[in-house]
Write a protein that holds these residues in place. Structure first.
Motif, PDB file in Angstrom:
ATOM      1  N   HIS A   1       1.159  -0.814   0.113  1.00 18.60           N
ATOM      2  CA  HIS A   1      -0.064   0.204   0.070  1.00 18.60           C
ATOM      3  C   HIS A   1       1.835   1.312  -0.043  1.00 18.60           C
ATOM      4  CE1 HIS A   1      -4.099  -1.783   0.885  1.00 18.60           C
ATOM      5  NE2 HIS A   1      -3.677  -2.372   0.823  1.00 18.60           N
ATOM      6  N   GLU A   2       1.722   1.551   0.511  1.00 17.35           N
ATOM      7  CA  GLU A   2       2.463   2.710   0.437  1.00 17.35           C
ATOM      8  C   GLU A   2       3.591   2.722   0.364  1.00 17.35           C
ATOM      9  OE1 GLU A   2       2.467   4.604   3.402  1.00 17.35           O
ATOM     10  OE2 GLU A   2       1.118   2.739   4.431  1.00 17.35           O
ATOM     11  N   ASN A   3       3.467   2.085  -1.785  1.00 18.63           N
ATOM     12  CA  ASN A   3       5.173   2.225  -2.142  1.00 18.63           C
ATOM     13  C   ASN A   3       3.960   2.067  -3.769  1.00 18.63           C
ATOM     14  OD1 ASN A   3       6.872   2.447  -0.491  1.00 18.63           O
ATOM     15  ND2 ASN A   3       7.012   0.638  -0.112  1.00 18.63           N
ATOM     16  N   THR A   4       2.598   1.747  -4.047  1.00 19.78           N
ATOM     17  CA  THR A   4       1.773   1.613  -5.043  1.00 19.78           C
ATOM     18  C   THR A   4       1.400   3.170  -5.243  1.00 19.78           C
ATOM     19  OG1 THR A   4       1.237  -0.758  -4.014  1.00 19.78           O
ATOM     20  CG2 THR A   4       0.041   0.561  -6.086  1.00 19.78           C
ATOM     21  N   TYR A   5       1.168   3.361  -6.558  1.00 14.62           N
ATOM     22  CA  TYR A   5       0.634   4.710  -6.490  1.00 14.62           C
ATOM     23  C   TYR A   5      -1.134   4.141  -6.712  1.00 14.62           C
ATOM     24  CZ  TYR A   5       5.168   6.197  -8.957  1.00 14.62           C
ATOM     25  OH  TYR A   5       6.140   6.899  -8.960  1.00 14.62           O
ATOM     26  N   THR A   6      -1.870   5.670  -6.254  1.00 14.01           N
ATOM     27  CA  THR A   6      -3.263   5.811  -6.403  1.00 14.01           C
ATOM     28  C   THR A   6      -4.089   5.330  -7.402  1.00 14.01           C
ATOM     29  OG1 THR A   6      -2.659   7.001  -5.006  1.00 14.01           O
ATOM     30  CG2 THR A   6      -5.465   6.623  -5.275  1.00 14.01           C
ATOM     31  N   TYR A   7      -3.743   5.642  -8.324  1.00 13.66           N
ATOM     32  CA  TYR A   7      -4.762   5.639  -9.596  1.00 13.66           C
ATOM     33  C   TYR A   7      -4.055   3.543 -10.052  1.00 13.66           C
ATOM     34  CZ  TYR A   7       0.325   5.743 -12.198  1.00 13.66           C
ATOM     35  OH  TYR A   7       1.293   5.114 -12.108  1.00 13.66           O
ATOM     36  N   MET A   8      -3.035   3.011  -9.565  1.00 10.58           N
ATOM     37  CA  MET A   8      -2.757   0.886  -9.694  1.00 10.58           C
ATOM     38  C   MET A   8      -3.180   0.567  -8.350  1.00 10.58           C
ATOM     39  SD  MET A   8      -2.227   1.098 -12.549  1.00 10.58           S
ATOM     40  CE  MET A   8      -1.924  -0.905 -12.621  1.00 10.58           C
ATOM     41  N   ARG A   9      -4.040   1.423  -7.200  1.00 12.96           N
ATOM     42  CA  ARG A   9      -5.434   0.465  -6.434  1.00 12.96           C
ATOM     43  C   ARG A   9      -6.691   0.752  -6.479  1.00 12.96           C
ATOM     44  NH1 ARG A   9      -2.423   4.066  -1.503  1.00 12.96           N
ATOM     45  NH2 ARG A   9      -4.110   2.238  -0.254  1.00 12.96           N
ATOM     46  N   SER A  10      -6.826   1.894  -7.860  1.00 11.36           N
ATOM     47  CA  SER A  10      -7.954   1.343  -7.659  1.00 11.36           C
ATOM     48  C   SER A  10      -9.229   0.856  -8.013  1.00 11.36           C
ATOM     49  CB  SER A  10      -8.669   2.024  -9.751  1.00 11.36           C
ATOM     50  OG  SER A  10      -8.426   1.481  -9.826  1.00 11.36           O
ATOM     51  N   LEU A  11      -8.967  -0.300  -7.951  1.00  3.29           N
ATOM     52  CA  LEU A  11      -9.953  -2.031  -7.872  1.00  3.29           C
ATOM     53  C   LEU A  11      -9.830  -2.036  -6.608  1.00  3.29           C
ATOM     54  CD1 LEU A  11     -10.674  -4.341  -9.320  1.00  3.29           C
ATOM     55  CD2 LEU A  11      -8.707  -5.244  -8.936  1.00  3.29           C
ATOM     56  N   GLU A  12      -8.667  -2.638  -6.039  1.00  3.70           N
ATOM     57  CA  GLU A  12      -8.631  -2.836  -4.482  1.00  3.70           C
ATOM     58  C   GLU A  12      -9.511  -1.796  -3.991  1.00  3.70           C
ATOM     59  OE1 GLU A  12      -7.848  -3.731  -0.305  1.00  3.70           O
ATOM     60  OE2 GLU A  12      -7.447  -1.558  -2.018  1.00  3.70           O
ATOM     61  N   GLN A  13      -9.728  -0.950  -3.874  1.00  9.16           N
ATOM     62  CA  GLN A  13     -10.392   0.866  -3.246  1.00  9.16           C
ATOM     63  C   GLN A  13     -12.190   0.434  -3.267  1.00  9.16           C
ATOM     64  OE1 GLN A  13      -7.847   4.113  -4.223  1.00  9.16           O
ATOM     65  NE2 GLN A  13      -6.512   3.793  -2.634  1.00  9.16           N
ATOM     66  N   GLY A  14     -12.226  -0.064  -4.371  1.00  5.09           N
ATOM     67  CA  GLY A  14     -13.374  -0.073  -4.184  1.00  5.09           C
ATOM     68  C   GLY A  14     -14.092  -1.457  -2.969  1.00  5.09           C
ATOM     69  N   ARG A  15     -13.098  -1.822  -2.528  1.00  4.33           N
ATOM     70  CA  ARG A  15     -14.048  -2.826  -1.162  1.00  4.33           C
ATOM     71  C   ARG A  15     -13.985  -2.074   0.089  1.00  4.33           C
ATOM     72  NH1 ARG A  15      -8.964  -7.954  -1.837  1.00  4.33           N
ATOM     73  NH2 ARG A  15      -9.692  -9.170  -3.090  1.00  4.33           N
ATOM     74  N   TYR A  16     -14.684  -0.747  -0.054  1.00 10.49           N
ATOM     75  CA  TYR A  16     -15.174   0.474   0.771  1.00 10.49           C
ATOM     76  C   TYR A  16     -15.326  -0.288   1.836  1.00 10.49           C
ATOM     77  CZ  TYR A  16     -16.193   3.080  -3.026  1.00 10.49           C
ATOM     78  OH  TYR A  16     -16.245   3.300  -4.682  1.00 10.49           O
TER      79      TYR A  16
END
Length: 232
Positions: free
Chosen positions: A71-86
């Motif tokens: 999480h700390e070293n991955t850009y936000t735009y490449m975490r958009s899939l996982e971040q849909g797990r609200y």
């Protein structure tokens, strides 16, 4: 009031807010995860975070393959899939603040009836909703398809530089007014309708499977159903 969407995804933030503002009220507006993912794909291309020729399928596949990311070293735009797990990110807020201090609504409802949603938010926050009686709701900062990338990069860089150098100066307000006049001209000159995002049946199936348990978990956390109809 203060608004920063990324607070939801910052692991230490709920505890820091609790320490600083123990009686704060929190508002979350959630968007259907797949449409949120499509938006991030368009936005990342607009900002040139990802190559212009990358397909949506490829964008999703890269995140599916690297789902156990740092999480700390991955850009936000490449975490958009996982971040849909609200539900995963909302749970600490509910545990720390309790459901009576948290208001959750949905982007889809806000889009359909913004006045009604804002009145509910005012009721939750304990402020006068009369401001919205004759308010004109507009869309700001939509995703765009760019015609000339050189022009776009320089325009964006110019705006960024002006914000940095004038943020605390009286001229800042004047420049904001000038920008409101310039933006419509720029949009007419260098923006075109976005192409419809193509999604293969394989990726549709993968996304449905990926978010299926999340929808159930979110409804359990909120104690009500979500208004997200099938997107495929």
């Amino acid at each position: 009031m203060e608004a920063t969407p990324d607070y939801l995804y910052s692991s230490g933030t709920p505890h820091k807010i609790k320490l600083s503002l123990p009686n704060v009220k929190l508002i979350f507006i959630l968007r259907e995860p797949v449409y949120r993912l499509i938006y991030w794909y368009k936005f990342a291309k607009q900002k040139e975070y990802i190559p212009q020729d990358i397909s949506f399928d490829n964008y999703v596949n890269q995140q599916l393959i690297n789902d156990n990311f740092d999480h700390e070293n991955t850009y936000t735009y490449m975490r958009s899939l996982e971040q849909g797990r609200y539900s995963v990110y909302l749970k600490p807020y509910f545990e720390l603040f309790g459901s009576d201090r948290i208001y959750v609504n949905f982007y889809e409802e806000l889009s359909r009836n913004p006045k009604s949603v804002l009145e509910k938010i005012c009721g939750f926050a304990g402020i006068d909703p009369s401001f919205y009686e004759d308010y004109l709701f507009k869309v700001y900062n939509p995703s765009k398809a760019v015609k000339n990338w050189w022009f776009h990069r320089n325009y964006e860089q110019f705006l960024k530089s002006m914000r940095q150098y004038t943020q605390d100066k009286p001229i800042h307000k004047v420049l904001r007014k000038i920008r409101r006049s310039l933006d419509p001209i720029y949009l007419r000159l260098n923006v075109q309708p976005q192409e419809k995002v193509s999604i293969s049946p394989t990726i549709k199936h993968a996304l449905t499977k990926y978010y299926k348990q999340e929808i159930t978990a979110l409804e359990k956390l909120l104690g009500r159903s979500v208004p997200w109809e099938s997107w495929n």
